[in-house]
Design an enzyme around this catalytic site. Structure first.
Site, PDB file in Angstrom:
ATOM      1  N   THR A  74       0.849  -1.204   0.000  1.00 15.30           N
ATOM      2  CA  THR A  74       0.000   0.000   0.000  1.00 15.30           C
ATOM      3  C   THR A  74       0.880   1.248   0.000  1.00 15.30           C
ATOM      4  O   THR A  74       0.643   2.186  -0.780  1.00 15.30           O
ATOM      5  CB  THR A  74      -0.962  -0.022   1.205  1.00 15.30           C
ATOM      6  OG1 THR A  74      -1.796  -1.178   1.066  1.00 15.30           O
ATOM      7  CG2 THR A  74      -1.823   1.223   1.267  1.00 15.30           C
ATOM      8  N   ASN A 157      -6.228 -10.361  -7.123  1.00 12.55           N
ATOM      9  CA  ASN A 157      -6.300 -11.018  -5.810  1.00 12.55           C
ATOM     10  C   ASN A 157      -7.596 -11.800  -5.619  1.00 12.55           C
ATOM     11  O   ASN A 157      -7.629 -12.767  -4.859  1.00 12.55           O
ATOM     12  CB  ASN A 157      -6.142  -9.981  -4.690  1.00 12.55           C
ATOM     13  CG  ASN A 157      -6.953  -8.735  -4.902  1.00 12.55           C
ATOM     14  OD1 ASN A 157      -6.853  -8.081  -5.943  1.00 12.55           O
ATOM     15  ND2 ASN A 157      -7.784  -8.396  -3.952  1.00 12.55           N
ATOM     16  N   GLN A 185       0.263 -10.287  -6.010  1.00 11.84           N
ATOM     17  CA  GLN A 185      -0.261 -11.657  -5.988  1.00 11.84           C
ATOM     18  C   GLN A 185       0.519 -12.603  -6.894  1.00 11.84           C
ATOM     19  O   GLN A 185       0.394 -13.813  -6.772  1.00 11.84           O
ATOM     20  CB  GLN A 185      -1.750 -11.676  -6.369  1.00 11.84           C
ATOM     21  CG  GLN A 185      -2.653 -10.996  -5.362  1.00 11.84           C
ATOM     22  CD  GLN A 185      -2.754 -11.766  -4.033  1.00 11.84           C
ATOM     23  OE1 GLN A 185      -2.346 -12.929  -3.919  1.00 11.84           O
ATOM     24  NE2 GLN A 185      -3.303 -11.117  -3.011  1.00 11.84           N
ATOM     25  N   THR A 244      14.293   4.810   9.332  1.00  9.69           N
ATOM     26  CA  THR A 244      15.129   3.658   9.688  1.00  9.69           C
ATOM     27  C   THR A 244      14.465   2.378   9.194  1.00  9.69           C
ATOM     28  O   THR A 244      13.274   2.167   9.416  1.00  9.69           O
ATOM     29  CB  THR A 244      15.316   3.598  11.224  1.00  9.69           C
ATOM     30  OG1 THR A 244      15.881   4.847  11.631  1.00  9.69           O
ATOM     31  CG2 THR A 244      16.222   2.458  11.640  1.00  9.69           C
ATOM     32  N   CYS A 338     -14.252  -5.844   3.166  1.00 14.41           N
ATOM     33  CA  CYS A 338     -13.711  -4.535   3.515  1.00 14.41           C
ATOM     34  C   CYS A 338     -13.031  -4.654   4.875  1.00 14.41           C
ATOM     35  O   CYS A 338     -13.115  -5.681   5.549  1.00 14.41           O
ATOM     36  CB  CYS A 338     -14.779  -3.466   3.474  1.00 14.41           C
ATOM     37  SG  CYS A 338     -16.153  -3.771   4.547  1.00 14.41           S
TER      38      CYS A 338
HETATM   39  N1  PLP Z   1      -2.217  -5.416  -4.122  1.00  8.00           N
HETATM   40  C1  PLP Z   1      -2.831  -6.586  -4.097  1.00  8.00           C
HETATM   41  C2  PLP Z   1      -3.182  -7.269  -5.392  1.00  8.00           C
HETATM   42  C3  PLP Z   1      -3.151  -7.185  -2.871  1.00  8.00           C
HETATM   43  O1  PLP Z   1      -3.787  -8.370  -2.860  1.00  8.00           O
HETATM   44  C4  PLP Z   1      -2.803  -6.519  -1.665  1.00  8.00           C
HETATM   45  C5  PLP Z   1      -3.172  -7.090  -0.343  1.00  8.00           C
HETATM   46  O2  PLP Z   1      -4.308  -7.456  -0.134  1.00  8.00           O
HETATM   47  C6  PLP Z   1      -2.151  -5.286  -1.743  1.00  8.00           C
HETATM   48  C7  PLP Z   1      -1.871  -4.770  -2.990  1.00  8.00           C
HETATM   49  C8  PLP Z   1      -1.766  -4.509  -0.511  1.00  8.00           C
HETATM   50  O3  PLP Z   1      -0.650  -5.077   0.117  1.00  8.00           O
HETATM   51  P1  PLP Z   1      -0.219  -4.674   1.603  1.00  8.00           P
HETATM   52  O4  PLP Z   1      -1.078  -5.499   2.521  1.00  8.00           O
HETATM   53  O5  PLP Z   1       1.239  -5.042   1.704  1.00  8.00           O
HETATM   54  O6  PLP Z   1      -0.415  -3.216   1.767  1.00  8.00           O
END
Ligand code: PLP
Length: 392
Positions: A74, A157, A185, A244, A338
């Site tokens: 994210t 996903n 994924q 860090t 969600c």
């Molecule tokens: N992108 C995809 C396709 C995901 O499935 C996810 C997690 O659900 C993310 C991004 C986000 O990853 P993170 O949990 O490391 O922020």
């Protein structure tokens, strides 16, 4: 109360921590030192980070120097989706972000782009980006305002559907645009080569491959082209990401990458179990007969991740099914959940043109790399009970 062994079939949400990742994290947690310090302890922490970077680079068949560690995908998405890029010593303006309709929420939010500069791109009924439409959109892009950026995922996903990223990259580059690929994924599930994708920026997450949660990475295809940093502070991660480093988490991520590099061929074969489950789900409906519909498998027939199956049976609500399966010791997911844990309508299935009933019934199974045949059997037995109740 009788407690039975649980079967976790929700790896796309988060995979269990691999033993090797846990061990390397404990080792790193027991060490002292800031990776920016010049003394022994600092150098030791730096060595741990660079070892992990090399392991990740090897898994994705790319240069370690182009990898930036982050707190997860994210953060990585918010970093790369930037209207301001740096190319060598110059600033480059990206005026518009085009996002595939089936992207993960962390991409769909558009990062640092203003809402009015974001456009959603349609997909076909299998969730594949409409490349002809993309071509037209890019032909109409106003290049005088700045470059276009397109964000497309490698694999979805919810459905596991794999995008033709290389073809998409060619179209984008023809129009002097940049491509961001969410490869979260895909890592550890397909043989992934950064060079092959043609993407300019890629994002990854550790916890989908059995590393710890809260760590991820960005890969820059060309180190001289990078987004303006999101987190500024110290000059960590070659001035791309201040703060860090989370040495233990990075060590765990690296160890998980090493494990996947040795096990990838075996991991990919998990599609055999997934296909067999899908066949048996169909058999269950057929055997019950006219009282219950046959399952609809989203994205079946397309190039898909071997561990993922997303399906719906008319009349079976995913919320009810998920609860019944959970009581039976089986953890799966609905098409989309969600953060409150409630089942909500999946924007992915909606973009694929699924009906309201299909969306309300979508169940996602995402298998791990170890073939859990018992888990599959117990899932199918529990599923038979659920659909038999609907048919009664
Ligand atoms: N992108 C995809 C396709 C995901 O499935 C996810 C997690 O659900 C993310 C991004 C986000 O990853 P993170 O949990 O490391 O922020």
């Amino acid at each position: 109360m009788v407690y039975q062994a649980r079967h976790y079939l929700d790896y796309n949400a988060s995979a269990p921590l691999l033993d090797c990742a846990r061990e390397s994290m404990i080792e790193a947690l027991n060490a002292t030192g800031n990776a920016s310090s010049v003394h022994f302890e600092g150098r030791d922490a730096r060595k741990t980070i660079e070892k992990a970077r090399a392991s990740f680079a090897s898994l994705v068949d790319f240069k370690a120097s182009n990898i930036i560690f982050t707190s997860g995908a994210t953060e990585a998405a918010n970093h790369v989706l930037s209207p301001d890029l740096r190319a060598g010593g110059h600033e480059l303006k990206v005026s518009k972000l085009y996002i595939g309709a089936t992207e993960h929420a962390c991409i769909l939010q558009g990062g640092r782009f203003a809402k009015e500069n974001i456009e959603i791109l349609p997909t076909d009924k299998n969730g594949i980006l409409d490349v002809e439409h993309l071509e037209k959109v890019l032909e109409n892009h106003d290049a005088e305002q700045g470059h276009p950026m397109v964000a497309v995922q490698m694999a979805n996903n919810e459905t596991g559907v794999i995008q033709p990223v290389k073809k998409i990259a060619e179209v984008i580059h023809k129009h002097e645009g940049f491509l961001t690929v969410d490869a979260v994924q895909a890592l550890g599930k397909i043989d992934l080569s950064i060079e092959e994708t043609g993407a300019d920026f890629l994002i990854f997450s550790s916890h989908k491959i059995g590393g710890p949660q809260g760590v991820g990475a960005i890969v820059l295809r060309d180190a001289s082209l990078s987004p303006v940093p999101l987190l500024v502070g110290g000059g960590q991660e070659s001035y791309h990401r201040g703060g860090t480093e989370n040495v233990a988490a990075i060590a765990g991520f690296g160890a998980a990458c090493e494990w996947h590099e040795s096990n990838l061929t075996k991991n990919i074969k998990i599609f055999e179990l997934r296909d067999s489950i899908e066949d048996q789900l169909d058999t269950i409906s057929r055997e019950i007969g006219n009282h219950v519909a046959r399952p609809v498998f989203f994205g079946k027939g397309q190039s898909r991740l071997g561990n993922t199956s997303c399906f719906a049976v008319a009349g079976v609500k995913s919320e009810t099914a998920l609860m019944a399966l959970d009581l039976d010791g089986i953890s799966v997911s609905s098409g989309s959940a969600c953060s409150s844990g409630k089942v909500k309508k999946s924007h992915v299935l909606e973009a694929m043109g699924a009906s309201q009933e299909e969306m309300e019934g979508a169940v996602r199974l995402s298998l791990g790399w170890e073939e859990d045949k018992l888990g599959a059997e117990r899932f199918l037995a529990a599923w038979k009970t659920i659909v038999s109740r609907v048919a009664a």
